[in-house]
Design a protein around this motif. Structure first.
Motif, PDB file in Angstrom:
ATOM      1  N   ARG A 130       6.337   0.947  16.342  1.00 43.42           N
ATOM      2  CA  ARG A 130       5.889   2.318  16.560  1.00 43.42           C
ATOM      3  C   ARG A 130       6.462   3.227  15.483  1.00 43.42           C
ATOM      4  O   ARG A 130       7.564   3.037  15.025  1.00 43.42           O
ATOM      5  CB  ARG A 130       6.384   2.823  17.915  1.00 43.42           C
ATOM      6  CG  ARG A 130       5.667   2.214  19.071  1.00 43.42           C
ATOM      7  CD  ARG A 130       6.043   2.984  20.294  1.00 43.42           C
ATOM      8  NE  ARG A 130       6.952   2.140  21.072  1.00 43.42           N
ATOM      9  CZ  ARG A 130       7.490   2.513  22.204  1.00 43.42           C
ATOM     10  NH1 ARG A 130       7.267   3.694  22.691  1.00 43.42           N
ATOM     11  NH2 ARG A 130       8.281   1.705  22.857  1.00 43.42           N
ATOM     12  N   GLN A 131       5.703   4.235  15.127  1.00 41.73           N
ATOM     13  CA  GLN A 131       6.174   5.205  14.150  1.00 41.73           C
ATOM     14  C   GLN A 131       7.049   6.272  14.807  1.00 41.73           C
ATOM     15  O   GLN A 131       7.934   6.820  14.186  1.00 41.73           O
ATOM     16  CB  GLN A 131       4.986   5.857  13.434  1.00 41.73           C
ATOM     17  CG  GLN A 131       4.152   4.882  12.627  1.00 41.73           C
ATOM     18  CD  GLN A 131       4.946   4.218  11.524  1.00 41.73           C
ATOM     19  OE1 GLN A 131       5.806   4.821  10.915  1.00 41.73           O
ATOM     20  NE2 GLN A 131       4.683   2.944  11.290  1.00 41.73           N
ATOM     21  N   ALA A 132       6.767   6.584  16.054  1.00 43.78           N
ATOM     22  CA  ALA A 132       7.527   7.605  16.764  1.00 43.78           C
ATOM     23  C   ALA A 132       8.566   6.935  17.655  1.00 43.78           C
ATOM     24  O   ALA A 132       8.411   5.800  18.081  1.00 43.78           O
ATOM     25  CB  ALA A 132       6.593   8.459  17.617  1.00 43.78           C
ATOM     26  N   ALA A 133       9.611   7.662  17.941  1.00 43.96           N
ATOM     27  CA  ALA A 133      10.642   7.130  18.821  1.00 43.96           C
ATOM     28  C   ALA A 133      10.116   7.097  20.259  1.00 43.96           C
ATOM     29  O   ALA A 133       9.262   7.891  20.632  1.00 43.96           O
ATOM     30  CB  ALA A 133      11.881   8.003  18.740  1.00 43.96           C
ATOM     31  N   PRO A 134      10.627   6.179  21.065  1.00 41.05           N
ATOM     32  CA  PRO A 134      10.179   6.145  22.461  1.00 41.05           C
ATOM     33  C   PRO A 134      10.665   7.382  23.208  1.00 41.05           C
ATOM     34  O   PRO A 134      11.602   8.068  22.793  1.00 41.05           O
ATOM     35  CB  PRO A 134      10.827   4.872  23.008  1.00 41.05           C
ATOM     36  CG  PRO A 134      11.964   4.594  22.103  1.00 41.05           C
ATOM     37  CD  PRO A 134      11.589   5.145  20.770  1.00 41.05           C
ATOM     38  N   GLY A 177       0.847  -1.178   0.000  1.00 41.37           N
ATOM     39  CA  GLY A 177       0.000   0.000   0.000  1.00 41.37           C
ATOM     40  C   GLY A 177       0.880   1.224   0.000  1.00 41.37           C
ATOM     41  O   GLY A 177       2.009   1.207  -0.469  1.00 41.37           O
ATOM     42  N   ALA A 178       0.381   2.292   0.575  1.00 38.86           N
ATOM     43  CA  ALA A 178       1.159   3.521   0.616  1.00 38.86           C
ATOM     44  C   ALA A 178       2.389   3.361   1.491  1.00 38.86           C
ATOM     45  O   ALA A 178       3.433   3.941   1.232  1.00 38.86           O
ATOM     46  CB  ALA A 178       0.291   4.662   1.136  1.00 38.86           C
ATOM     47  N   GLY A 179       2.282   2.560   2.536  1.00 37.52           N
ATOM     48  CA  GLY A 179       3.394   2.376   3.446  1.00 37.52           C
ATOM     49  C   GLY A 179       4.277   1.205   3.100  1.00 37.52           C
ATOM     50  O   GLY A 179       5.193   0.887   3.833  1.00 37.52           O
ATOM     51  N   GLY A 180       4.032   0.539   2.012  1.00 36.90           N
ATOM     52  CA  GLY A 180       4.844  -0.613   1.634  1.00 36.90           C
ATOM     53  C   GLY A 180       4.203  -1.891   2.114  1.00 36.90           C
ATOM     54  O   GLY A 180       3.100  -1.906   2.679  1.00 36.90           O
TER      55      GLY A 180
END
Length: 80
Positions: free
Chosen positions: A50-54, A37-40
């Motif tokens: 997670r998309q964001a770092a901890p 899809g759009a994200g592979g």
């Protein structure tokens, strides 16, 4: 034209392997097309990433711990 020294089982084995390779390639292509899809491509065997770092965590060191750490760093630098 098949050679007269090749048995029917050998010929059948080659045909089955060739058919399995063709089916595998088509299955792989359809799998990659269906899941991208759009994200592979999504890999379902891996846990969710997670998309964001901890959040960054920090701990205040006591003066004794700071001195011990500085000594360790000096020891490691002297070993070079």
């Amino acid at each position: 034209m098949p050679d007269e020294h090749v048995s029917i089982l050998q010929s059948l084995g080659v045909a089955v392997l060739a058919l399995a390779a063709v089916v595998w390639v088509f299955g792989l292509i359809s799998l990659l097309r269906g899941r991208s899809g759009a994200g592979g491509p999504t890999l379902y065997g891996f846990p969710y990433q997670r998309q964001a770092a901890p959040h960054l965590e920090s701990v205040e060191l006591t003066p004794a711990e700071r001195d011990a750490f500085a000594g360790l760093v000096r020891q490691l630098n002297d070993g070079r």
